[in-house]
Design a protein around this motif. Structure first.
Motif, PDB file in Angstrom:
ATOM      1  N   THR A  22      38.009 116.242 -11.765  1.00  0.00           N
ATOM      2  CA  THR A  22      37.993 115.214 -12.802  1.00  0.00           C
ATOM      3  C   THR A  22      38.615 113.924 -12.280  1.00  0.00           C
ATOM      4  N   THR A  25      36.086 112.251 -10.152  1.00  0.00           N
ATOM      5  CA  THR A  25      35.092 111.536 -10.950  1.00  0.00           C
ATOM      6  C   THR A  25      35.551 110.112 -11.242  1.00  0.00           C
ATOM      7  N   ASP A  29      33.449 106.787 -10.117  1.00  0.00           N
ATOM      8  CA  ASP A  29      32.968 105.791 -11.065  1.00  0.00           C
ATOM      9  C   ASP A  29      33.603 104.425 -10.827  1.00  0.00           C
ATOM     10  N   ASN A  43      28.937 109.023 -14.489  1.00  0.00           N
ATOM     11  CA  ASN A  43      28.838 108.925 -15.943  1.00  0.00           C
ATOM     12  C   ASN A  43      27.456 108.410 -16.320  1.00  0.00           C
ATOM     13  N   THR A  45      25.916 108.465 -19.234  1.00  0.00           N
ATOM     14  CA  THR A  45      25.829 107.766 -20.517  1.00  0.00           C
ATOM     15  C   THR A  45      25.848 106.263 -20.301  1.00  0.00           C
ATOM     16  N   ASN A 140      27.956 118.779 -11.651  1.00  0.00           N
ATOM     17  CA  ASN A 140      27.958 118.858 -13.102  1.00  0.00           C
ATOM     18  C   ASN A 140      27.158 120.059 -13.602  1.00  0.00           C
ATOM     19  N   ARG A 144      28.858 122.982 -15.694  1.00  0.00           N
ATOM     20  CA  ARG A 144      28.275 123.289 -17.013  1.00  0.00           C
ATOM     21  C   ARG A 144      28.009 124.784 -17.142  1.00  0.00           C
ATOM     22  N   THR A 152      34.750 119.568 -18.160  1.00  0.00           N
ATOM     23  CA  THR A 152      33.418 119.266 -17.642  1.00  0.00           C
ATOM     24  C   THR A 152      33.482 118.471 -16.344  1.00  0.00           C
ATOM     25  N   THR A 154      33.183 115.426 -15.708  1.00  0.00           N
ATOM     26  CA  THR A 154      32.494 114.133 -15.664  1.00  0.00           C
ATOM     27  C   THR A 154      32.398 113.431 -17.015  1.00  0.00           C
ATOM     28  N   VAL A 155      32.535 114.140 -18.125  1.00  0.00           N
ATOM     29  CA  VAL A 155      32.351 113.552 -19.458  1.00  0.00           C
ATOM     30  C   VAL A 155      33.577 113.840 -20.307  1.00  0.00           C
ATOM     31  N   THR A 157      33.854 112.380 -23.646  1.00  0.00           N
ATOM     32  CA  THR A 157      33.610 112.048 -25.051  1.00  0.00           C
ATOM     33  C   THR A 157      33.969 113.214 -25.969  1.00  0.00           C
TER      34      THR A 157
END
Length: 227
Positions: A22, A25, A29, A43, A45, A140, A144, A152, A154-155, A157
Motif C-alpha cells: 500500500t 502504491t 501514484d 489508481n 478511478t 491488484n 483481490r 486492497t 490500491t484503493v 474509497t
C-alpha cells in the motif's frame, strides 16, 4: 484452496506485506501523477475521471496517457487472474508471484528512466506508464483474489467509507479501525515519500527506491513462507 482468507486467518507476514505494498502504491501514484503528466498508474478511478475531463475539453490532462494506463492496468489484471486461477497456491505464494512480476516490470521502468536520464520523452513516458500500470493491475488482481478486508493496496474509497460508517460515532463497533487507519497512513506516507524523492532526485532514483522496497517486501515474505 481458493486463496481467500477471513480476517482471522490472514497470516501476519501477508498482512504486513500488504501494508508495505500500500505504501508502494503511494510511491507509484506520486511518480506517475507528478512525473508523467497527470496520469495515475495505480489508481484507475482517477484515470476514468481524467478521460471525462479530456473529452470535455480540459487541456491539462492527456486522453492518450489515461487510456494507456487503463489498458495496461486491465492487461495486468488479466495476467493476474490467470495466475490465481490456474493452480492452487497459498496466499503468500500468490502474492510472491505478483511481486516478482512487479519487480521485473519496475526494473523495465528503471532502465527506461536511466537511458533517458530523467528527460521525459514521449516514448519513455508511455513505457513508464505501461510498465508500472501492468504491474499494478497484476498485483491488484492477485490481492483481490486474496480478499483480505481493507487491504486492497490500491484503493482506499471503501476503506475510508468503512472507517466512518462502522465508527462508534455512526453507531458501529469500530471494527478493524486500526487496520483501516494504517492503510490510509501507509498510502499517504508513500505519496509523501514519492513526492519528496521525485522533487529532489528525479524519476530514476524514485523508481529505483520503489523497486528496492518491493524487493525487500518480497524477500521478507519469501523468508516467512519458507520458515
Amino acid at each position: 484452496m481458493d486463496g481467500k482468507l477471513s480476517p482471522s486467518d490472514a497470516p501476519f507476514p501477508v498482512i504486513a506485506t500488504l501494508f508495505g505494498l500500500t505504501f508502494v502504491t503511494g510511491l507509484i501514484d506520486a511518480l506517475s501523477f507528478l512525473g508523467l503528466g497527470h496520469v495515475f498508474t495505480a489508481n484507475m478511478t482517477g484515470n476514468v475521471v481524467f478521460v471525462g475531463f479530456a473529452l470535455g475539453g480540459a487541456t491539462d490532462v492527456s486522453l492518450p496517457r489515461s487510456l494507456a494506463a487503463l489498458g495496461a492496468f486491465a492487461s495486468g489484471g488479466v495476467v493476474g487472474g490467470m495466475v490465481t486461477s490456474r493452480r492452487p497456491r497459498t496466499p503468500a505464494r500468490h502474492l510472491l508471484i505478483a511481486m516478482y512480476a512487479e519487480i521485473l516490470l519496475l526494473s523495465v521502468a528503471v532502465t527506461a528512466a536511466l537511458v533517458t536520464g530523467n528527460a521525459v520523452t514521449s516514448v519513455s513516458v508511455y513505457l513508464l506508464i505501461v510498465s508500472t500500470a501492468v504491474a499494478m493491475g497484476l498485483r491488484n488482481a492477485v490481492v483481490r483474489r486474496l480478499a483480505i478486508p481493507d487491504l486492497t493496496t490500491t484503493v482506499l474509497t471503501l476503506t475510508v467509507t468503512g472507517l466512518a460508517a462502522d465508527s462508534k460515532l455512526a453507531g458501529g463497533a469500530g471494527s478493524r479501525s486500526g487496520r483501516r487507519i494504517l492503510s490510509i497512513l501507509a498510502m499517504c506516507g508513500g505519496a509523501l515519500t514519492g513526492a519528496m524523492l521525485l522533487r529532489r532526485f528525479g524519476i530514476s532514483i524514485t523508481l529505483i527506491g520503489t523497486t528496492l522496497v518491493v524487493a525487500g517486501l518480497a524477500s521478507y515474505l519469501f523468508s516467512s513462507e519458507r520458515s
